[in-house]
Design a protein around this motif. Structure first.
Motif, PDB file in Angstrom:
ATOM      1  N   LEU A  63       0.992  -1.315   0.060  1.00 13.91           N
ATOM      2  CA  LEU A  63       0.045   0.192  -0.075  1.00 13.91           C
ATOM      3  C   LEU A  63       0.760   0.878   0.041  1.00 13.91           C
ATOM      4  O   LEU A  63       0.269   2.008  -0.365  1.00 13.91           O
ATOM      5  CB  LEU A  63      -1.099   0.210   1.129  1.00 13.91           C
ATOM      6  N   ALA A  64       1.690   1.037   0.911  1.00  8.50           N
ATOM      7  CA  ALA A  64       2.868   2.930   0.901  1.00  8.50           C
ATOM      8  C   ALA A  64       3.517   2.335  -0.540  1.00  8.50           C
ATOM      9  O   ALA A  64       3.951   3.580  -1.159  1.00  8.50           O
ATOM     10  CB  ALA A  64       4.341   2.471   1.430  1.00  8.50           C
ATOM     11  N   GLN A  67       0.815   4.197  -3.149  1.00  6.32           N
ATOM     12  CA  GLN A  67       0.529   5.290  -2.786  1.00  6.32           C
ATOM     13  C   GLN A  67       0.935   6.312  -3.134  1.00  6.32           C
ATOM     14  O   GLN A  67       1.284   7.470  -3.462  1.00  6.32           O
ATOM     15  CB  GLN A  67       0.304   5.999  -1.048  1.00  6.32           C
ATOM     16  N   ASP A  73      -5.975   8.323  -3.988  1.00  8.42           N
ATOM     17  CA  ASP A  73      -5.373   7.362  -2.607  1.00  8.42           C
ATOM     18  C   ASP A  73      -6.479   6.049  -2.385  1.00  8.42           C
ATOM     19  O   ASP A  73      -7.425   6.036  -2.598  1.00  8.42           O
ATOM     20  CB  ASP A  73      -6.147   8.200  -1.971  1.00  8.42           C
ATOM     21  N   SER A  75      -5.375   4.619  -0.540  1.00  9.59           N
ATOM     22  CA  SER A  75      -5.868   3.379   1.652  1.00  9.59           C
ATOM     23  C   SER A  75      -7.410   3.857   1.207  1.00  9.59           C
ATOM     24  O   SER A  75      -7.741   3.186   2.598  1.00  9.59           O
ATOM     25  CB  SER A  75      -5.206   4.683   2.527  1.00  9.59           C
ATOM     26  N   SER A  76      -8.164   4.472   0.327  1.00 11.75           N
ATOM     27  CA  SER A  76      -9.633   4.587   0.797  1.00 11.75           C
ATOM     28  C   SER A  76     -10.233   3.301   0.550  1.00 11.75           C
ATOM     29  O   SER A  76     -11.537   2.753   0.480  1.00 11.75           O
ATOM     30  CB  SER A  76     -10.041   5.668  -0.362  1.00 11.75           C
ATOM     31  N   GLU A  78     -10.889  -0.541  -0.237  1.00 12.45           N
ATOM     32  CA  GLU A  78     -11.561  -1.532   0.261  1.00 12.45           C
ATOM     33  C   GLU A  78     -11.185  -3.017  -0.402  1.00 12.45           C
ATOM     34  O   GLU A  78     -10.781  -3.266  -1.452  1.00 12.45           O
ATOM     35  CB  GLU A  78     -12.738  -1.806   0.949  1.00 12.45           C
ATOM     36  N   ARG A 102      -7.625  -4.454  -5.276  1.00 13.86           N
ATOM     37  CA  ARG A 102      -7.963  -4.764  -4.189  1.00 13.86           C
ATOM     38  C   ARG A 102      -8.210  -5.456  -3.387  1.00 13.86           C
ATOM     39  O   ARG A 102      -9.200  -6.059  -3.269  1.00 13.86           O
ATOM     40  CB  ARG A 102      -7.848  -3.183  -2.690  1.00 13.86           C
ATOM     41  N   GLU A 105      -5.396  -5.877   2.142  1.00 16.01           N
ATOM     42  CA  GLU A 105      -4.081  -4.988   2.284  1.00 16.01           C
ATOM     43  C   GLU A 105      -2.681  -5.452   1.767  1.00 16.01           C
ATOM     44  O   GLU A 105      -1.795  -4.646   2.026  1.00 16.01           O
ATOM     45  CB  GLU A 105      -3.960  -4.859   3.978  1.00 16.01           C
ATOM     46  N   TYR A 108      -2.388  -6.435  -4.690  1.00 14.72           N
ATOM     47  CA  TYR A 108      -3.222  -5.612  -4.958  1.00 14.72           C
ATOM     48  C   TYR A 108      -2.882  -6.158  -6.502  1.00 14.72           C
ATOM     49  O   TYR A 108      -1.636  -6.672  -6.731  1.00 14.72           O
ATOM     50  CB  TYR A 108      -2.843  -4.132  -5.380  1.00 14.72           C
ATOM     51  N   LYS A 266      -2.672  14.158  -0.269  1.00 14.26           N
ATOM     52  CA  LYS A 266      -2.155  12.953  -0.022  1.00 14.26           C
ATOM     53  C   LYS A 266       0.124  13.372  -0.173  1.00 14.26           C
ATOM     54  O   LYS A 266      -0.181  14.604  -0.747  1.00 14.26           O
ATOM     55  CB  LYS A 266      -1.852  12.074  -0.905  1.00 14.26           C
TER      56      LYS A 266
END
Lengths: 365, 128
Positions: A63-64, A67, A73, A75-76, A78, A102, A105, A108, A266
């Motif tokens: 995720l990092a 991003q 974004d 991180s939004s 689900e 996604r 977590e 991806y 962000k």
């Protein structure tokens, strides 16, 4: 040597006209662009989009990394959700636009434009190597997937006949994993047509079976195979961007009307500083939709005139099969982007009247 | 695919019907099939003087723009007024209702460069 999807022989048997599209031999039309376009608007169409690229990002640092890599974004998201996003260069030009899936977590999947797959993957590796990321595994898994798009108001009805878990409760830009005609499939409620529909990802060796099962299941509903010709006219009526036309290394997402996937709040992503500057200064040109007010068909690269001088350039154009009038997208100076603005399109030796229109050109219920 | 015997043909896939010093011109069945749905036709004005081998008009399908070339030199004496509003006639009736222009022949000698139906059919089969 052109690359072929696993459905190449089926397309030829169906009488498709095949063309080179980004190094792939793809069907541009079967019975005719207009007929295929209207079938998708009124019933359903099946597209082979196996040429699209797929890139997997796994690991605790996924995720990092995503991003930093993408403009939207992530991180939004689900689990089971899809996001439209873009990759930018540090100067704000676009590497590619893509969808991001996604699974959880640490898992991806990107779906990217076919012709950009290798470029995108190399760019992702570069961003990964340049940053301080840990626990990120990046894999180009394009060869592991075939992809079909089932699109149109009857897509759900047709798909439901072949699934154990009906897609009824699945929202737009959401996906789940299930069986379609017995084939393990990622079933995603997404598309590039403006209609309800699904994009299906599955193993290439199942492609012929799945194609035939869907065509059979939808035969009585008017399901037809649809080529790249209608894929282009359908997306144009919706003002969806096509990389190489509305997006490129020279066009920023803000200019292309993709501010909604460019999350400048962000803390960091590649291209953010340049895009922030562009936003603060105000973009000098904007992507608009226009329709011809006089006979003529706009095409990519035709000049756009207003007040007796060139104020922009057409990025895509066609005869709209739904509206039966020439429509196009163009990058124009900011001052000529308001809806209703009178323009002229340079078509060969003539300047032909056009007007900035609300988009999408075709409204769907 | 049809190749009417009474017509002459060009390598650019136009057909010509010569009658009483007037050439009626259109595009062939092969050409309309290759183009796909024709959605726009641009023709010259009556009185325009055409030169053999030069573009005189444009046929557009949904996807592409194609020039149409004059098979013979001469003056345009009539154009098909139906085509601007019903360009699909080029698809549905390429040799009859989809005709494009009538040209008053300037020079009969040029006709030697045109193919007959058999030669054109062979030419098309080589192209495929």
């Amino acid at each position: 040597m052109l690359k072929k999807t696993p459905l190449n022989a089926i397309h030829k048997q169906a009488g498709a006209r095949m063309v080179d599209f980004g190094g792939w031999e793809m069907p541009v039309q079967y019975r005719g662009v207009i007929e295929e376009h209207l079938a998708v608007r009124n019933a359903a169409g099946l597209f082979d989009v196996s040429h699209m690229g797929e890139i997997k990002v796994d690991g605790p640092g996924a995720l990092a990394f995503i991003q930093e890599l993408t403009t939207n974004d992530a991180s939004s998201l689900e689990n089971g959700q899809v996001q439209y996003s873009a990759l930018c260069y540090p100067h704000g030009g676009v590497v590619d636009d893509l969808t991001l899936y996604r699974f959880d977590e640490e898992h991806y999947l990107f779906c990217v434009n076919a012709a950009n797959t290798d470029k995108d993957f190399a760019w992702m590796e570069e961003v990964l190597a340049d940053g301080d990321f840990h626990g990120v595994a990046l894999h180009n898994v394009s060869d592991d997937f075939a992809q079909l798009a089932l699109q149109g108001p009857l897509a759900e009805t047709i798909l439901a006949r072949l699934t154990d878990t009906a897609p009824v409760g699945i929202g737009y830009y959401h996906f789940y994993e299930g069986l379609v005609a017995g084939v393990p499939t990622i079933i995603s409620r997404t598309g590039y047509t403006g209609e309800d529909g699904f994009e299906l990802y599955f193993a290439p060796d199942a492609a012929e079976n799945l194609w035939n099962a869907l065509m059979e299941a939808g035969a009585d509903d008017g399901l037809v195979p649809v080529g790249l010709g209608a894929r282009d006219t359908l997306r144009l009526e919706m003002k969806y961007a096509l990389y190489g036309h509305e997006l490129s290394t020279e066009i920023s997402p803000l200019e292309a009307g993709l501010g909604w996937i460019t999350k400048l709040d962000k803390p960091s992503f590649v291209g953010r500083e340049a895009l922030l500057k562009q936003k603060e200064a105000g973009v000098s040109r904007r992507l608009i939709g226009f329709a011809m007010t006089e006979p003529g068909i706009p095409r990519a690269d035709y000049p756009v005139f207003a007040e007796g001088r060139q104020v922009g350039v057409v990025t895509s154009g066609t005869m709209s099969p739904s509206l039966r009038v020439g429509i196009g997208l163009a990058l124009v100076e900011q001052g000529f982007a308001a809806i209703g603005t009178r323009l002229q399109i340079g078509i060969r030796t003539r300047r032909v009247g056009a007007k900035v229109e609300k988009t999408p050109f075709v409204k769907k219920g | 695919m049809e190749f009417p015997e009474e017509l002459k043909y060009t390598e650019e896939h136009e057909w010509v019907l010569i009658e009483d010093g007037v050439a009626t011109v259109g595009i062939t069945d092969f050409a309309q099939d290759a183009l796909g749905d024709v959605v726009f036709v641009e023709l010259p004005e009556v009185g325009t003087v055409l030169e053999a081998g030069k573009s005189f008009g444009v046929v557009e399908s949904v996807k592409a723009v194609s020039d149409v070339y004059a098979p013979v030199s001469g003056e345009v004496i009539e154009i098909n007024e139906e085509l601007p509003d019903t360009p699909e006639l080029v698809n549905t009736s390429p040799y009859e209702d989809g005709w494009m222009v009538k040209i008053k022949l300037a020079d009969n000698v040029e006709l030697d460069d045109l193919m007959d139906a058999d030669a054109y059919q062979e030419f098309v089969e080589d192209e495929e």
